[in-house]
Design a protein around this motif. Structure first.
Motif, PDB file in Angstrom:
ATOM      1  N   HIS A 140     -49.634  -5.153   7.296  1.00  0.00           N
ATOM      2  CA  HIS A 140     -49.626  -4.363   6.070  1.00  0.00           C
ATOM      3  C   HIS A 140     -50.134  -2.957   6.381  1.00  0.00           C
ATOM      4  O   HIS A 140     -51.071  -2.787   7.174  1.00  0.00           O
ATOM      5  CB  HIS A 140     -50.533  -5.032   5.024  1.00  0.00           C
ATOM      6  CG  HIS A 140     -50.401  -4.431   3.656  1.00  0.00           C
ATOM      7  ND1 HIS A 140     -51.030  -3.252   3.299  1.00  0.00           N
ATOM      8  CD2 HIS A 140     -49.706  -4.846   2.565  1.00  0.00           C
ATOM      9  CE1 HIS A 140     -50.725  -2.964   2.053  1.00  0.00           C
ATOM     10  NE2 HIS A 140     -49.923  -3.915   1.577  1.00  0.00           N
ATOM     11  N   SER A 187     -50.587 -10.737   8.726  1.00  0.00           N
ATOM     12  CA  SER A 187     -49.288 -10.082   8.812  1.00  0.00           C
ATOM     13  C   SER A 187     -48.204 -10.932   8.154  1.00  0.00           C
ATOM     14  O   SER A 187     -48.267 -12.168   8.172  1.00  0.00           O
ATOM     15  CB  SER A 187     -48.911  -9.838  10.278  1.00  0.00           C
ATOM     16  OG  SER A 187     -49.863  -9.025  10.925  1.00  0.00           O
ATOM     17  N   PRO A 188     -47.182 -10.296   7.574  1.00  0.00           N
ATOM     18  CA  PRO A 188     -46.051 -11.058   7.009  1.00  0.00           C
ATOM     19  C   PRO A 188     -45.403 -11.931   8.077  1.00  0.00           C
ATOM     20  O   PRO A 188     -45.296 -11.556   9.249  1.00  0.00           O
ATOM     21  CB  PRO A 188     -45.089  -9.936   6.564  1.00  0.00           C
ATOM     22  CG  PRO A 188     -45.963  -8.747   6.331  1.00  0.00           C
ATOM     23  CD  PRO A 188     -47.055  -8.848   7.358  1.00  0.00           C
TER      24      PRO A 188
END
Length: 311
Positions: A140, A187-188
């Motif tokens: 992000h 994190s994604p």
């Protein structure tokens, strides 16, 4: 640096089937399975190696690269990844990787053995360190500056060897690394922290089996091989695998070999004979039967089906 000119691979091997496994070999005086440098220093120290010609390999340790400037190209499991500023490249133990010629990329380069992490943190970070987790992380934007600053602090502490007692120096390095990884875990594409398998003896054993499988599926193909590595009986390992997946150990081994075969025949465009040797088949015909029985296609037919089509 862990990967250097000394790692030439097994003698007598050539072509695409020679994908050596590299161990952790830090410079003399580097303590406790952790080394920190920069991408630019790595390129400068290694001159034209190992990207001229490209040499694929695997490692028993983690490569973690934070790109702060420029663009880094790197092959992970036979797929070229492009890593830009603010992104992180993660090559996990057992991944096939290959360097591209040096570009303008700059950033922190962290290499560490799995055992550097404390066991409780390792279990917590399992979704992040898992072999199937994304090779390129895009944290992000709110985390970018913090992550880059922490990576620089880790680099600074690594270079401070001798300023503090060795145990304090290593404790600081490990603390900074673990803090960095805990933040990266947001994190994604990474499963939320805390969703890792429960910390039971059986779950731990299955995790260790997966780690061993990623490193050795090319040369070890029997349940007994992995039971011996893990220090348990075949019956215990079989029960562990069935509790976790509903599948037997041999089935899991075959699935991993088949996945690698698909990757090599498809995206990497290897020929069937090279894939057979790479995966430990003594006869290409045996590999052909193995592949056809599980996919319904011969290796050649699968390669043709994966070829790009042009209008």
């Amino acid at each position: 640096m862990m990967v250097d000119r000394r790692h030439s691979g097994p003698s007598g091997q050539a072509g695409p089937a020679a994908v050596p496994l590299y161990g952790f070999e830090p410079p003399v005086g580097t303590p406790y399975g952790l080394e920190v440098s920069t991408v630019e220093d790595f390129f400068a120290q290694h001159d034209d190696w190992p990207w001229n010609p490209p040499r694929p390999g695997r490692a028993t340790f983690h490569y973690l690269i934070a790109v702060t400037e420029g663009e880094l190209l790197h092959d992970v499991d036979h797929v070229t990844r492009t890593v830009g500023p603010g992104q992180w490249l993660w090559v996990r133990p057992g991944h096939a990787q290959c360097w591209h010629p040096p570009g303008a990329a700059r950033g922190t380069f962290i290499l560490f053995e799995p055992d550097v992490l404390r066991p409780d943190l390792a279990r917590l970070l399992a979704p992040l360190t898992a072999h199937e987790a994304p090779a390129v992380l895009s944290p992000h934007p709110d985390d970018t500056a913090w992550l880059q600053q922490t990576a620089l602090q880790l680099l600074d502490e690594h270079r401070a060897l001798g300023r503090r007692p060795l145990d304090v120096h290593h404790a600081l390095r490990r603390s900074l690394l673990e803090s960095l990884l805990l933040r990266l875990a947001n994190s994604p594409g990474i499963a939320p922290i805390g969703t890792a398998t429960a910390s039971t003896g059986r779950a731990d054993r299955y995790g260790r089996f997966l780690d061993a499988l990623e490193l050795h599926f090319r040369e070890l193909h029997q349940a007994s091989d992995y039971a011996e590595l893990l220090g348990c009986s075949v019956r215990t390992l079989s029960r562990t695998a069935r509790d976790a997946t509903g599948k037997g150990v041999r089935e899991l081994i075959d699935e991993r070999r088949l996945l690698e075969a698909r990757r090599l025949l498809g995206g990497a465009r290897w020929d069937a004979r090279a894939v057979a040797v790479h995966l430990g088949f003594t006869d290409p015909a045996n590999f052909g039967r193995f592949f056809r029985d599980r996919t319904g296609l011969t290796p050649a037919a699968f390669t043709a089906s994966e070829a790009p089509t042009h209008p």
